[in-house]
Design a protein around this motif. Structure first.
Motif, mmCIF file in Angstrom:
data_model
loop_
_atom_site.group_PDB
_atom_site.id
_atom_site.type_symbol
_atom_site.label_atom_id
_atom_site.label_comp_id
_atom_site.label_asym_id
_atom_site.label_seq_id
_atom_site.Cartn_x
_atom_site.Cartn_y
_atom_site.Cartn_z
ATOM 1 N N GLY A 89 41.302 33.218 25.391
ATOM 2 C CA GLY A 89 41.837 34.357 26.128
ATOM 3 C C GLY A 89 41.047 34.748 27.352
ATOM 4 O O GLY A 89 41.338 35.780 27.965
ATOM 5 N N SER A 90 40.062 33.951 27.736
ATOM 6 C CA SER A 90 39.249 34.275 28.907
ATOM 7 C C SER A 90 39.883 33.718 30.167
ATOM 8 O O SER A 90 40.644 32.744 30.136
ATOM 9 N N LEU A 91 39.565 34.332 31.303
ATOM 10 C CA LEU A 91 40.045 33.904 32.616
ATOM 11 C C LEU A 91 38.834 33.526 33.444
ATOM 12 O O LEU A 91 37.981 34.365 33.736
ATOM 13 N N ILE A 92 38.746 32.240 33.835
ATOM 14 C CA ILE A 92 37.563 31.693 34.489
ATOM 15 C C ILE A 92 37.959 31.172 35.862
ATOM 16 O O ILE A 92 38.919 30.410 35.996
ATOM 17 N N LEU A 93 37.213 31.580 36.876
ATOM 18 C CA LEU A 93 37.454 31.163 38.256
ATOM 19 C C LEU A 93 36.406 30.138 38.646
ATOM 20 O O LEU A 93 35.204 30.376 38.512
ATOM 21 N N VAL A 94 36.853 28.981 39.152
ATOM 22 C CA VAL A 94 35.969 27.892 39.564
ATOM 23 C C VAL A 94 36.153 27.681 41.055
ATOM 24 O O VAL A 94 37.265 27.399 41.515
ATOM 25 N N VAL A 192 47.484 36.148 46.198
ATOM 26 C CA VAL A 192 46.359 35.802 45.320
ATOM 27 C C VAL A 192 46.083 36.924 44.336
ATOM 28 O O VAL A 192 45.848 36.694 43.141
ATOM 29 N N ARG A 193 46.157 38.154 44.807
ATOM 30 C CA ARG A 193 45.871 39.299 43.928
ATOM 31 C C ARG A 193 46.928 39.451 42.850
ATOM 32 O O ARG A 193 46.608 39.630 41.662
ATOM 33 N N GLU A 194 48.201 39.358 43.209
ATOM 34 C CA GLU A 194 49.278 39.551 42.240
ATOM 35 C C GLU A 194 49.344 38.397 41.242
ATOM 36 O O GLU A 194 49.543 38.614 40.045
ATOM 37 N N CYS A 195 49.183 37.167 41.719
ATOM 38 C CA CYS A 195 49.251 36.016 40.811
ATOM 39 C C CYS A 195 48.074 36.005 39.842
ATOM 40 O O CYS A 195 48.249 35.691 38.655
ATOM 41 N N THR A 196 46.899 36.369 40.321
ATOM 42 C CA THR A 196 45.743 36.433 39.428
ATOM 43 C C THR A 196 45.915 37.542 38.394
ATOM 44 O O THR A 196 45.548 37.384 37.224
ATOM 45 N N GLY A 197 46.484 38.681 38.827
ATOM 46 C CA GLY A 197 46.747 39.753 37.867
ATOM 47 C C GLY A 197 47.735 39.350 36.788
ATOM 48 O O GLY A 197 47.572 39.710 35.614
ATOM 49 N N LEU A 198 48.761 38.586 37.162
ATOM 50 C CA LEU A 198 49.720 38.106 36.168
ATOM 51 C C LEU A 198 49.082 37.099 35.218
ATOM 52 O O LEU A 198 49.328 37.131 34.006
ATOM 53 N N LEU A 199 48.251 36.196 35.752
ATOM 54 C CA LEU A 199 47.555 35.231 34.890
ATOM 55 C C LEU A 199 46.588 35.932 33.946
ATOM 56 O O LEU A 199 46.421 35.510 32.795
ATOM 57 N N MET A 200 45.955 37.007 34.411
ATOM 58 C CA MET A 200 45.051 37.757 33.546
ATOM 59 C C MET A 200 45.817 38.404 32.398
ATOM 60 O O MET A 200 45.355 38.392 31.249
ATOM 61 N N ARG A 201 46.990 38.955 32.686
ATOM 62 C CA ARG A 201 47.786 39.569 31.617
ATOM 63 C C ARG A 201 48.251 38.523 30.610
ATOM 64 O O ARG A 201 48.235 38.761 29.389
ATOM 65 N N ILE A 202 48.640 37.333 31.098
ATOM 66 C CA ILE A 202 49.064 36.262 30.196
ATOM 67 C C ILE A 202 47.907 35.807 29.314
ATOM 68 O O ILE A 202 48.062 35.598 28.106
ATOM 69 N N ALA A 203 46.721 35.652 29.915
ATOM 70 C CA ALA A 203 45.560 35.180 29.150
ATOM 71 C C ALA A 203 45.163 36.167 28.065
ATOM 72 O O ALA A 203 44.829 35.766 26.942
ATOM 73 N N LYS A 204 45.233 37.468 28.367
ATOM 74 C CA LYS A 204 44.793 38.459 27.395
ATOM 75 C C LYS A 204 45.820 38.685 26.298
ATOM 76 O O LYS A 204 45.463 38.883 25.132
ATOM 77 N N ARG A 226 37.928 40.321 47.566
ATOM 78 C CA ARG A 226 36.736 40.389 46.735
ATOM 79 C C ARG A 226 37.065 40.866 45.324
ATOM 80 O O ARG A 226 36.354 40.554 44.371
ATOM 81 N N MET A 227 38.186 41.596 45.192
ATOM 82 C CA MET A 227 38.585 42.075 43.874
ATOM 83 C C MET A 227 38.914 40.926 42.929
ATOM 84 O O MET A 227 38.898 41.083 41.708
ATOM 85 N N LEU A 228 39.196 39.735 43.482
ATOM 86 C CA LEU A 228 39.517 38.585 42.643
ATOM 87 C C LEU A 228 38.366 38.243 41.711
ATOM 88 O O LEU A 228 38.583 37.907 40.540
ATOM 89 N N GLU A 229 37.130 38.330 42.183
ATOM 90 C CA GLU A 229 35.984 38.021 41.347
ATOM 91 C C GLU A 229 35.737 39.090 40.294
ATOM 92 O O GLU A 229 35.141 38.815 39.255
ATOM 93 N N HIS A 230 36.198 40.326 40.552
ATOM 94 C CA HIS A 230 36.028 41.388 39.565
ATOM 95 C C HIS A 230 37.078 41.297 38.450
ATOM 96 O O HIS A 230 36.841 41.783 37.346
ATOM 97 N N MET A 231 38.219 40.681 38.731
ATOM 98 C CA MET A 231 39.286 40.607 37.748
ATOM 99 C C MET A 231 39.003 39.575 36.666
ATOM 100 O O MET A 231 39.382 39.770 35.507
ATOM 101 N N VAL A 232 38.370 38.475 37.021
ATOM 102 C CA VAL A 232 38.175 37.382 36.079
ATOM 103 C C VAL A 232 36.975 37.657 35.193
ATOM 104 O O VAL A 232 36.137 38.525 35.468
ATOM 105 N N ASP A 233 36.873 36.888 34.101
ATOM 106 C CA ASP A 233 35.764 37.039 33.155
ATOM 107 C C ASP A 233 34.521 36.278 33.589
ATOM 108 O O ASP A 233 33.398 36.679 33.262
#
Length: 471
Positions: A89-94, A192-204, A226-233
């Protein structure tokens, strides 16, 4: 009815402005503001679904801890960077430079997870399924549990997740994925912000561990807000030179493990292979008897790595001497040279200085100060340092050598690599047992360290204290 307004976003840092500006106030970059249309809607009809369930506050002692264990890959270095494995359930940015090997390491990880029985969905927005297959054949990847999807629509990806219900999801890359409900181009700040937010909801909600590949800017930062790095685990950076074979995977953020943890890999024809002993790799090409070289035991996360610091000091032919550094902060080099000139008496003001960390590693901890200072002094005096010495310590503005953390772990690693003497801060001497086979020398100032390593540099008697290892 929804209203539409125009907003300007910085493509480097995500700064938002109602009007166009030539220079971004957030990142100070020029010509990065791009116009995008934003639909103003009622807050009950936002892009993120509102949960209808009523959650009650619970006492922390009443909450049951999750029994899910971390999932291990066959690459111990990758597990180390993640803090012991992949958390469900984690979201990891590489992130990393183009061609550095981000897709390669995640494709190899997907194959290892699929071989262990997990279902993995690899979503490629930059390549077709045939191109991904060609790369998989080159890496020797063959697994029935690894699925490949060439898609850029986030809603199509979500529907395929409902059908397949995988354990892991790989997105390559987030800059190519778009949401059809957002009126902006793929890769923009809004997308990028909206798609990452949707992926975060799916992962959790579904417990799917998700890896997201992100492009980087010319300064090495993750492209997008910069908020992208704060959203991920977790945020992992893949570093290295494309013309060199070694790569470093560094964790700059990790909610489930230590930050600044590194894993070392070597790029070969069949893909990435892990390097079990990076200290041996970084020191294997060291030239003994060469002036301007010193070895330091640097702490990267929970791992101690022995690295060679190289310096070259030559008379300048310009009005202003040059100060160049690779792998170390440039301002730190100028500070240490000022300390050597003021506190030790080395006339460096008319000399160019070039400092390099061998192996392409970047060091940012203060414990490397003493090794940098001694390498500069060694090159300036054209006198080599003993090849079996390792130097550890932070240097202050008054020329003192300050204590560092976890000194015992650093000295033990040096002893394992065959070093016979460790020059450490005087304040780190007491409180621990020295390992066998290595002499520990405590120094209080930079001048004392130079007297110990390079010989006497002043008329004052040395105050250095020597401590033999316990047998």
């Amino acid at each position: 009815m929804a209203k539409t307004k125009t907003v300007f976003f910085c493509q480097e840092c995500g700064y938002e402005s109602p009007k166009w500006m030539g220079k971004c106030p957030g990142c100070q970059q020029w010509n990065t503001m791009v116009e995008e249309k934003v639909h103003k809607t009622d807050h009950h009809k936002g892009s993120v679904p509102v949960s209808r369930t009523k959650n009650k506050p619970l006492q922390i002692n009443q909450i049951e801890r999750s029994s899910e264990r971390r999932i291990q890959t066959r690459m111990a270095e990758f597990n180390r960077v993640l803090g012991g494995g992949v958390v469900p359930g984690s979201l990891i940015l590489v992130g990393g430079d183009p061609g550095i090997g981000k897709s390669t390491i995640l494709l190899q990880t997907s194959d290892q997870l699929a071989a262990a029985g997990a279902t993995v969905l690899y979503v490629s927005g930059e390549e077709s399924v045939k191109q991904t297959k060609m790369r998989a054949e080159r890496l020797g990847i063959q697994s029935d549990n690894l699925y490949v999807l060439a898609e850029t629509d986030i809603h199509e990806v979500e529907s395929r997740l409902e059908d397949l219900n995988p354990d892991f999801l790989i997105i390559d890359s987030i800059q190519t994925i778009f949401n059809r409900e957002i009126a902006s181009a793929p890769g923009s700040v809004s997308q990028v912000r909206e798609c990452t937010g949707l992926l975060m909801r799916i992962a959790k909600t579904k417990g799917i561990a998700t890896f997201v590949i992100g492009h980087v800017t010319k300064d090495g930062a993750i492209a997008g807000p910069r908020m992208l790095e704060h959203m991920v685990d977790a945020v992992l950076y893949f570093e290295g030179e494309r013309h060199h074979t070694y790569r470093i995977l560094r964790a700059v953020k990790n909610r489930f493990g230590s930050t600044n943890e590194i894993g070392v890999f070597e790029m070969k024809e069949m893909g990435l292979t892990e390097v079990v002993n990076p200290s041996e790799i970084f020191l294997q090409e060291r030239t003994e008897g060469a002036a301007g070289s010193a070895v330091v035991a640097s702490l990267e996360g929970t791992r101690t790595v022995l690295v060679e610091i190289q310096a070259l000091v030559t008379p300048t032919s310009f009005g202003n001497p040059r100060r160049m550094a690779t792998g170390i902060d440039h301002n730190r080099i100028s500070l240490l040279m000022a300390v050597l000139e003021k506190r030790v008496g080395l006339l460096l003001q008319n000399h160019d200085a070039y400092v390099n960390v061998a192996g392409g590693v970047r060091l940012d901890e203060p414990a490397i100060d003493l090794a940098v200072a001694l390498s500069i002094a060694s090159s300036f005096r054209d006198q080599p340092t003993p090849p079996t010495d390792v130097v550890i310590g932070e240097v202050g503005l008054t020329g003192e050598v300050r204590r560092v953390s976890r000194i015992e772990q650093r000295v033990i690693e040096a002893q394992k690599m065959g070093f016979t003497r460790a020059v450490i801060p005087q304040q780190n001497i007491s409180g621990w047992t020295f390992p066998k086979g290595i002499e520990v020398v405590g120094v209080a100032t930079v001048k004392e360290a130079m007297e110990t390593v390079l010989g006497g540099t002043s008329r004052e008697p040395t105050k250095t204290r020597h401590y033999q290892s316990h047998s």
